[in-house]
Design a protein around this motif. Sequence first.
Motif, short mmCIF file in Angstrom:
data_model
loop_
_atom_site.label_atom_id
_atom_site.label_comp_id
_atom_site.label_asym_id
_atom_site.label_seq_id
_atom_site.Cartn_x
_atom_site.Cartn_y
_atom_site.Cartn_z
N PRO A 1 0.84 -1.20 0.00
CA PRO A 1 0.00 0.00 0.00
C PRO A 1 0.87 1.25 0.00
O PRO A 1 1.76 1.38 0.85
CB PRO A 1 -0.80 -0.11 1.31
N GLY A 2 0.67 2.12 -0.97
CA GLY A 2 1.48 3.33 -1.10
C GLY A 2 2.57 3.24 -2.15
O GLY A 2 3.27 4.20 -2.39
N GLY A 3 2.69 2.11 -2.82
CA GLY A 3 3.68 2.02 -3.88
C GLY A 3 4.31 0.66 -4.02
O GLY A 3 3.62 -0.36 -4.00
N ILE A 4 5.65 0.65 -4.12
CA ILE A 4 6.38 -0.61 -4.17
C ILE A 4 7.52 -0.54 -3.16
O ILE A 4 7.96 0.56 -2.79
CB ILE A 4 6.94 -0.92 -5.58
N ALA A 5 7.98 -1.71 -2.70
CA ALA A 5 9.03 -1.74 -1.68
C ALA A 5 10.40 -1.47 -2.27
O ALA A 5 11.30 -1.02 -1.58
CB ALA A 5 9.03 -3.10 -0.97
N SER A 6 10.56 -1.74 -3.56
CA SER A 6 11.89 -1.62 -4.15
C SER A 6 12.12 -0.22 -4.71
O SER A 6 11.19 0.55 -4.94
CB SER A 6 12.06 -2.66 -5.26
N VAL A 7 13.41 0.10 -4.92
CA VAL A 7 13.79 1.37 -5.54
C VAL A 7 14.66 1.01 -6.74
O VAL A 7 15.88 0.97 -6.64
CB VAL A 7 14.58 2.25 -4.54
N PRO A 8 14.03 0.71 -7.89
CA PRO A 8 14.83 0.23 -9.03
C PRO A 8 15.83 1.28 -9.49
O PRO A 8 15.48 2.44 -9.67
CB PRO A 8 13.78 -0.04 -10.12
N SER A 9 17.07 0.87 -9.65
CA SER A 9 18.11 1.79 -10.12
C SER A 9 17.99 1.96 -11.63
O SER A 9 17.29 1.18 -12.30
CB SER A 9 19.48 1.22 -9.79
N SER A 10 18.71 2.94 -12.18
CA SER A 10 18.61 3.13 -13.62
C SER A 10 19.21 1.93 -14.35
O SER A 10 18.73 1.54 -15.42
CB SER A 10 19.28 4.44 -14.04
N GLY A 11 20.23 1.33 -13.75
CA GLY A 11 20.81 0.12 -14.35
C GLY A 11 19.80 -1.01 -14.39
O GLY A 11 19.72 -1.76 -15.38
N ALA A 12 19.02 -1.14 -13.32
CA ALA A 12 18.00 -2.19 -13.27
C ALA A 12 16.94 -1.95 -14.35
O ALA A 12 16.52 -2.88 -15.04
CB ALA A 12 17.36 -2.22 -11.88
N LEU A 13 16.55 -0.68 -14.50
CA LEU A 13 15.54 -0.37 -15.52
C LEU A 13 16.08 -0.62 -16.93
O LEU A 13 15.35 -1.07 -17.81
CB LEU A 13 15.04 1.07 -15.35
N GLN A 14 17.38 -0.34 -17.11
CA GLN A 14 18.02 -0.63 -18.40
C GLN A 14 17.91 -2.12 -18.73
O GLN A 14 17.61 -2.50 -19.85
CB GLN A 14 19.50 -0.26 -18.36
N GLN A 15 18.21 -2.94 -17.71
CA GLN A 15 18.14 -4.39 -17.90
C GLN A 15 16.73 -4.79 -18.33
O GLN A 15 16.55 -5.64 -19.21
CB GLN A 15 18.51 -5.11 -16.60
N CYS A 16 15.73 -4.20 -17.69
CA CYS A 16 14.34 -4.50 -18.05
C CYS A 16 14.07 -4.14 -19.50
O CYS A 16 13.40 -4.87 -20.23
CB CYS A 16 13.36 -3.74 -17.15
#
Lengths: 509, 295
Positions: A171-186
């Motif tokens: 509730p309120g969002g997500i627990a993780s804080v994806p880094s820009s590197g993580a988003l790149q991988q996605c």
Amino acid sequence: MNKTIQVPLNRVEGDLEIRAELDDDGRVTKAWCAGTLFRGFERIMLGRGALDGLVLTPRICGICSTAHLTAAALALEHIVGAVVPPDAIRIRNLALMAEHLQSDLRHTFLMFAVDLVHPRFQTSDLWDEAVQRWAPLRGSTTVEVLRETKKVLEIIAIVGGQWPHSSFIVPGGIASVPSSGALQQCKHLLRGYRTWYERTILGCTIERWQGVRSHGELAAWLEERPAHRDSELGLLLRHGRKLGLNAAGRGPGRFLSFGAFDLPPDTKLRVPMGARQLINPGFVKDNQVHPFEQEHIAEHLAHSWAGNQACEHPAQGLTRPYATGAEGEKYSWAKAPRYQGQVVETGPLAEAVVAQSPLFIDLLEREGVSVLLRVLARLVRAVELIPAMECWLNEAGKHNEFYIPPPSLLHGSGYGLTHAARGALGHWIAIEDSRITHYQVIPPTTWNASPRDNDSVPGAIEQALVGTRVEDPSDPIELGVVVRSFDPCLVCTVHTVNREQPLGRIRVG
Amino acid sequence: MSLLGVESPDFLEILAHLDLEVLWHPSLANTSALQREQLVQRILTGEQHLDILCVEGSVIRGPGGSGMFDTEAGRPKKDLLAALARCARYVVAVGTCASFGGIGADGDIEATGLNFAGQKKGGFLGEAFLSQSGAPVINLPGCPCHGDVIAGTLGHLCANTVPSLDAYQAPLEWFGLLVHQGCVRNEYHEYRVEERRFGERGCLFFYMGCRGPIAYGPCNKILWNRRSSKTRVGVPCLGCTQPDFPQPHPFFDTPAIADIPLELPSGVDRAHYLAYKSMAAAAAPERLKKRQTGV
């Protein structure tokens, strides 16, 4: 003389047996869907901590775990009116969509297409090709689908830690804080998936497929290039038509969508004017789209062992196992949900019809609802999902805000509505002193595979089976094809009995 | 589903490499129900060898011990399970429900594990049960159980060796280490830099209900989907491999007295831990307190 048949489906949402009556010609005259497993999940929730639904409900189902997590979080947010930051909305959508991509293809090729390689269907001259591609555990497409769907799920592991059964949506969002590197991988994973999906499944680019908007344009698309005809979609359409699947498994002709994938307020994704979600909510009856209101849901129990009450809205409804031990009116552990008292079907086809997709509306008008139409809708849903995922991945992380603490979850009631891969999913919850006092879940298969209601009107699959012709009652594969087209998320077994005398049984998935 | 996630080699390759024939699987096999019924009969009469019986899900005994909450063709599934378990060379409980009873253990459905009911040995098959090979039920807990663990165990059994097991009959190779081991947030735990709200980055053990230092499992060693783990992305370990899963107290909360968790890391002495953590917190480096690592 009439004969009778049955279909059990596995424990993902409860095992299911279907019984059907055949006339002399082998056509189904009546069918009954019976849930044969009671898990008591909703009663296990009572008295537990307010957030425990985030942990326990994803475990209802190994293939739509992120959908349950989403519904559980939305229900808690509904109680306190939590605000979710736009970047968290993007990542939540991305994860649930990745789960859909995986589920749609695994179901189509590991479960549904397996039926089409049955020797019964050698009548189609495409059967050899189908066997080469879709034979279980060794078909060329089977092997590829396993590999590619596994890769696309890494997106969920990157943003949520693991798949299945993470609890990263809170509730309120997500627990993780994806880094820009993580988003790149996605992005790389998604790009790889798009390339494979376009080449293998569609045989054309997503943009080319978006240009197919009518029955005529679909026929022209099939003829346009060998790559279209020979793609998985092309083969399914051609093999399916030869087997008459475009005229099988009609169903109730009414469709329900709860709506899913909230649009971030600042997104550049192009959507129809006024849309607040990528998948619109709505109820389609007599080809008219009506607004969806969750108040119009009621669960009927006249034919269910899940209770002995009349009909109830899930915010009030209870699950009190009521086993008489005798075969009477009641024949299923599943409840019979109805919308405005009507039997509906849900799933990718329902989403396309509610969205008034030109292609599906045209096909519906010309050929009616069918097994093949449901399969087509499931296979091309990625055409809607992938561009939205790409857009949100590009937009994500600008504000680097993924969580806003919600007000304390002390008292109140609420609901969370979304879509699992196989259709509308709802959780209804009440809490007192931060403990759960009420929890009801209506998964999509409950709509599609419901038993008869209080007026003895058969459920969607029960209706769709009527008229199906079974060639060999000791091996009624045709019924499996119809049931599978709803993607019941379940393995099924068909029993054929002649009156009380068992003739044989088959597994259809 | 997690088994399909096995990588290098993948699931289909493993079957081929181990020369494993899947006699039946609810979603992968393509035999008809009639063929399956005949298969079961052949196994029960000894005509067909059953080398490995893998069971997923708890054994449902309700209502009133009848098993009628989970039937097939009108018969309780638990009876089929009892018969097959007697014939199998090895019996493997895959997942926490099959191992210990799991989510439905204390509910209406009277669920239990194959050889354990929670922490108590016995379960559905009884305390004295041994499979045909003489080995006990091998438990592979976790919700879900990691695919590599399943594949690795099958590898042992195909070579006719039983992996070394812990007190709960789970292979030590994967259940001899804590979920905490390999967590990228270990340094936060070391210096007691805590997380009190999601996204803060810090150790999840002290306030967020993380059971990583208590629960046994390889989540942070072999990782999920080859990528990550819950604790690595800020989701507390929920203890899903433990015989008491799901824990009775609320998730995402650490029961504590005076800011010290009631449940301490496995095997740790309370007085020493208290002294160590207060000194460690005082020694915590600024870079860690300021989350400069971004982990």
